[in-house]
Design a protein around this motif. Structure first.
Motif, mmCIF file in Angstrom:
data_model
loop_
_atom_site.group_PDB
_atom_site.id
_atom_site.type_symbol
_atom_site.label_atom_id
_atom_site.label_comp_id
_atom_site.label_asym_id
_atom_site.label_seq_id
_atom_site.Cartn_x
_atom_site.Cartn_y
_atom_site.Cartn_z
ATOM 1 N N LEU A 41 0.825 -1.210 0.000
ATOM 2 C CA LEU A 41 0.000 0.000 0.000
ATOM 3 C C LEU A 41 0.859 1.261 0.000
ATOM 4 O O LEU A 41 0.603 2.224 -0.730
ATOM 5 C CB LEU A 41 -0.931 0.000 1.213
ATOM 6 N N THR A 42 1.885 1.277 0.838
ATOM 7 C CA THR A 42 2.758 2.461 0.875
ATOM 8 C C THR A 42 3.486 2.646 -0.451
ATOM 9 O O THR A 42 3.666 3.769 -0.920
ATOM 10 C CB THR A 42 3.782 2.333 2.006
ATOM 11 N N CYS A 43 3.909 1.531 -1.048
ATOM 12 C CA CYS A 43 4.603 1.639 -2.343
ATOM 13 C C CYS A 43 3.652 2.110 -3.441
ATOM 14 O O CYS A 43 4.070 2.821 -4.367
ATOM 15 C CB CYS A 43 5.215 0.286 -2.713
ATOM 16 N N LEU A 44 2.374 1.725 -3.354
ATOM 17 C CA LEU A 44 1.394 2.247 -4.302
ATOM 18 C C LEU A 44 1.275 3.766 -4.145
ATOM 19 O O LEU A 44 1.118 4.508 -5.133
ATOM 20 C CB LEU A 44 0.048 1.571 -4.081
ATOM 21 N N GLY A 45 1.360 4.241 -2.892
ATOM 22 C CA GLY A 45 1.356 5.685 -2.668
ATOM 23 C C GLY A 45 2.564 6.358 -3.290
ATOM 24 O O GLY A 45 2.474 7.495 -3.780
#
Length: 399
Positions: A41-45
């Motif tokens: 999720l953080t990498c998608l951000g």
């Protein structure tokens, strides 16, 4: 999404997975593979950090909460700091101030809570510093970088504005120089050529002129030719930067008597008078005054005038120039900008030829511009049954 952001997101995910594989995490109940979900999720951000900075912040907050619920993953926490930084740098300007307050309060609350629960001041300080590093530091960094970028953009805009103003100044200077050159060429060359054309037309139009009259006219033509050549050399010297030569032949109001004498040689009756005590004038006023008298007498000659009254008045702080042209033979006031019909013959013999030499109409404009450039006043028009040119040129501001 930008390609470099997507590549950075993939690299962040791979780095986080490597940290999980190395065991850099603490878990309460969840197995290690489950920590990859908040990390993703953080990498998608990270992938949408520039195009959707608020979405990136939201993904980072959700991922951090999920990771904290399972335990602690260093990779996820590191990437969350980038989500916060990107939101402050690329998001709304007011978001930075809000995030600074929120992260600061969060760090204090987390530190105090840890101290109360663990009953250790040292641990409370460690937790506070860690939360500040995770939350507050990215916010401050984003705000600083954003401010620097805005300052750089403002400097670029200011530099472009200065460049545009410089270009406008350069264009205005070029236009002013062109206008000045046009005035000089008109006054130096056109006036002499007009006299030559008028006098030669007079000679060609009359077959009954005696030798002395023809000789007088030709001498005047020769004098105008030499004067025109001399002033043209001065103009060329000025354009080449030969200032000493240009200054040596600078025209002065004190030489207006020579203009009156040349007009007499052309057949005009010129009454020249100096009112007041003659004195040296500033160079700009000297040149402007000389050219105004020169153009006024040339216009009288062009339009068949037989007489002119020239008065140079030296006043305190100013010099006045007045050229009066009385009525023509038909009782009409002579205009300085009409069509010339046989003026050369009129000036010498009093008989018109109807040759029809057309005036360019720049004389009055040039005289008015010259007066305005030195802060003076200029008037030209019918006066007392004739035509008057009057100029007042101040001298104090050039002292």
């Amino acid at each position: 999404m930008r390609r470099d952001d997507v590549l950075w997101a993939v690299a962040s995910f791979l780095g986080g997975v490597a940290l999980l594989a190395a065991g850099v995490y603490q878990h309460r109940w969840a197995p290690a593979p489950l920590f990859a979900v908040p990390l993703a999720l953080t990498c998608l951000g990270v992938a949408v950090r520039r195009s959707r900075p608020l979405l990136a912040l939201g993904l980072g907050v959700v991922a951090f909460a999920g990771d904290f619920a399972m335990g602690f993953s260093l990779g996820t926490v590191i990437v969350v700091t980038d989500n916060i930084y990107a939101a402050v740098r690329y998001g709304p300007r007011a978001l930075g101030r809000w995030m600074l307050g929120i992260t600061s309060v969060f760090a204090v609350v987390a530190g105090v809570t840890a101290g109360i629960l663990m009953r250790e001041v040292e641990m409370a300080a460690v937790i506070l510093v860690q939360c500040a590093l995770v939350g507050t530091t990215p916010v401050i960094t984003g705000m600083i970088i954003r401010q620097l970028e805005e300052q750089a953009a403002a400097e670029r805009a200011r530099a472009e504005q200065v460049a545009r103003l410089a270009e406008l100044d350069r264009t205005a200077a070029v236009q002013a120089e062109r206008a000045r050159m046009a005035r000089e060429l008109h006054d130096m060359i056109a006036n002499h050529f007009s006299a030559i054309a008028i006098q030669s037309t007079a000679v060609l139009s009359r077959a009954d002129l005696d030798g002395d009259t023809v000789r007088t006219v030709l001498e005047s033509v020769r004098e105008n030719s030499l004067q025109g050549m001399t002033e043209m050399r001065a103009m060329i010297g000025l354009l080449r930067g030969e200032d000493e030569e240009a200054e040596a032949v600078r025209r002065r109001v004190a030489e207006a008597g020579e203009l009156a004498e040349r007009a007499r040689e052309a057949g005009m009756e010129v009454r020249f008078h100096v009112d007041g005590e003659a004195r040296d004038l500033p160079a700009p006023v000297d040149l402007a005054g000389y050219r105004i008298i020169q153009e006024s007498l040339t216009n009288v000659l062009k339009h068949g005038g037989k007489a002119a009254d020239v008065v140079v008045g030296y006043r305190p702080g100013a010099v006045t120039l007045t050229v009066d042209n009385p009525l023509d033979d038909a009782g009409r006031p002579l205009s300085g900008e009409d069509v010339i019909t046989g003026a050369g013959a009129d000036a010498i013999t009093g008989t018109g030829t109807g040759a029809g030499v057309v005036s360019a109409g720049a004389g009055i404009i040039g005289m008015r511009e010259r007066a305005a450039l030195v802060g003076g006043e200029f008037e030209a028009g019918p006066y007392g049954g004739g035509w008057r040119v009057h100029a007042l040129l101040p001298t104090e501001e050039f002292a």
